[in-house]
Design an enzyme around this catalytic site. Sequence first.
Site, PDB file in Angstrom:
ATOM      1  N   ARG A  45     -15.094  -1.067 -12.129  1.00 54.72           N
ATOM      2  CA  ARG A  45     -13.787   0.134 -12.198  1.00 54.72           C
ATOM      3  C   ARG A  45     -14.515   1.092 -11.874  1.00 54.72           C
ATOM      4  O   ARG A  45     -13.121   2.438 -11.295  1.00 54.72           O
ATOM      5  CB  ARG A  45     -13.160  -0.402 -13.302  1.00 54.72           C
ATOM      6  CG  ARG A  45     -12.177   1.202 -13.238  1.00 54.72           C
ATOM      7  CD  ARG A  45     -11.015  -0.287 -14.725  1.00 54.72           C
ATOM      8  NE  ARG A  45     -11.334  -0.235 -15.665  1.00 54.72           N
ATOM      9  CZ  ARG A  45     -12.388   0.460 -16.628  1.00 54.72           C
ATOM     10  NH1 ARG A  45     -12.634   1.603 -16.953  1.00 54.72           N
ATOM     11  NH2 ARG A  45     -12.094  -0.735 -17.958  1.00 54.72           N
ATOM     12  N   TYR A  97       9.194   7.618   2.073  1.00 56.22           N
ATOM     13  CA  TYR A  97       9.003   6.795   1.640  1.00 56.22           C
ATOM     14  C   TYR A  97       9.732   6.214   0.571  1.00 56.22           C
ATOM     15  O   TYR A  97       9.685   6.018  -0.517  1.00 56.22           O
ATOM     16  CB  TYR A  97       7.159   6.459   1.666  1.00 56.22           C
ATOM     17  CG  TYR A  97       6.996   5.247   1.816  1.00 56.22           C
ATOM     18  CD1 TYR A  97       6.920   3.913   2.393  1.00 56.22           C
ATOM     19  CD2 TYR A  97       6.395   4.548   0.681  1.00 56.22           C
ATOM     20  CE1 TYR A  97       6.741   3.691   3.258  1.00 56.22           C
ATOM     21  CE2 TYR A  97       6.259   3.145   0.130  1.00 56.22           C
ATOM     22  CZ  TYR A  97       5.972   2.220   1.484  1.00 56.22           C
ATOM     23  OH  TYR A  97       5.797   1.511   1.727  1.00 56.22           O
ATOM     24  N   ASP A 169       1.878  13.549   1.778  1.00 58.81           N
ATOM     25  CA  ASP A 169       1.143  12.531   2.083  1.00 58.81           C
ATOM     26  C   ASP A 169       0.916  12.399   3.647  1.00 58.81           C
ATOM     27  O   ASP A 169       2.124  12.553   4.115  1.00 58.81           O
ATOM     28  CB  ASP A 169       2.396  11.165   1.740  1.00 58.81           C
ATOM     29  CG  ASP A 169       2.106   9.664   2.138  1.00 58.81           C
ATOM     30  OD1 ASP A 169       1.178   9.605   3.197  1.00 58.81           O
ATOM     31  OD2 ASP A 169       3.036   8.994   1.855  1.00 58.81           O
ATOM     32  N   LYS A 194      -2.421   1.613   6.243  1.00 62.04           N
ATOM     33  CA  LYS A 194      -2.605   1.851   8.272  1.00 62.04           C
ATOM     34  C   LYS A 194      -3.347   2.310   8.961  1.00 62.04           C
ATOM     35  O   LYS A 194      -3.594   1.417   8.901  1.00 62.04           O
ATOM     36  CB  LYS A 194      -0.980   3.009   7.624  1.00 62.04           C
ATOM     37  CG  LYS A 194       0.206   2.820   6.907  1.00 62.04           C
ATOM     38  CD  LYS A 194       1.132   1.205   7.063  1.00 62.04           C
ATOM     39  CE  LYS A 194       1.774   1.647   5.733  1.00 62.04           C
ATOM     40  NZ  LYS A 194       2.424   2.006   5.042  1.00 62.04           N
TER      41      LYS A 194
END
Length: 391
Positions: A45, A97, A169, A194
């Site tokens: 982690r 978004y 973004d 994406k």
Amino acid sequence: MSTSTQILNSIPVDPQTGAISVPIYQTATFVQEAPGVNKGYDYSRSNNPTRSALESVLAALENGSTGLAFASGLAAIDAVLKLLQAGDEIIAVDDIYGGAYRLFTHVYEKFGIKIKYVDTTDVLNVANAIGPDTKLIWLESPTNPTLKISDIAAIAKLSKQCGALLCVDNTFASPILQKPLDLGADIVIHSATKYLGGHSDLIAGALIAKDAELGAKLKFLQNAAGNVLGPFDSWLVLRGIETLSLRVFQQSNSALAVAKYLEQHPEVAAVYYPGLSSHPNHLLAKSQLKAFGSIISFRLKNDTKAAATAFLQNTTLFHLAESLGGVKSLSCLPCEMTHKSVPETKRREVGITDGFIRLSVGIEETEDLIADLAAGLKVISQSRIKELALA
Ligand SMILES: *Cc1c(COP(=O)(O)O)cnc(C)c1O
């Protein structure tokens, strides 16, 4: 860094074995020689070698000090919001978004974070919205799905003046076409689902900080909340990034041709694409982006769900699916799919009508894509002729 040479050169060869592909360190923990004595890794982690390799490539791609890989784009956005505290205010682009809107408004507002949505295409709107509690300015440029462009450098100046962080973004542009940190932003986030991944085969997020102090705070939050990207998906994103530059330029070239084709088509009422001179911020887009990306939206003259559905069901290369930026072309009806949760009146305000379609142009040959769209549009023309004949 944005050329294929630079990208490929930044991906390390495995020092231990010489493997040219970064090994997938599929492990939770790392054996220590003595308590606290390790080789730089103690628990996956906190740090994992495959993820670390990706994270340093992400930092290089955006010219930042620190790159961080998350389990999704929204997990990366969530980490940025955890920098704030109750009473702080965010100024965000209005055409944001949908998932970011849901997180800001339906999760963070109840913790006392205030949010103002403004049309950031006019810098004055941002200047007027700034108040004493403004701690974060949130931009997307181009936006989804109306491809609005905001002046990142000008808004970065405003954010410096008021002491707020600017986060961009950069999903729709990709680091190949636009580098917000070079324009003055403090943080960049991506949905690596994406363009970075590029093959529609994973969910991932990326966050890049300009300066190391801010990077360390975000790294702390990544470990504290634990929304990390696993080793295998980190490897998939690394592999996607190897061809990022090739893909993005090919897709952008095709998209420009497709946008021009659509603009002159008799069944099309309007095309939204920053590469067209008809786009309201074309000149700014030209100065801010290296090419215009592969997302195009357009509205049918027959502005109905029936016509849009007929079109969407009669293309074969453009697959009807959410998401974007992958090698296979996709189509989407935002009012029924990505933007269904936005109230209808608000949707119509920004132009997302029933016949408003979004395309993500892939790497198929340009002329094949245009022929595919022609086939879809022909069905609408034919049904219009039939309607006329019946009338
Ligand atoms: C898809 C997307 C996101 C969310 O990313 P996920 O990987 O789906 O969590 C955020 N911003 C933009 C612009 C997107 O297109």
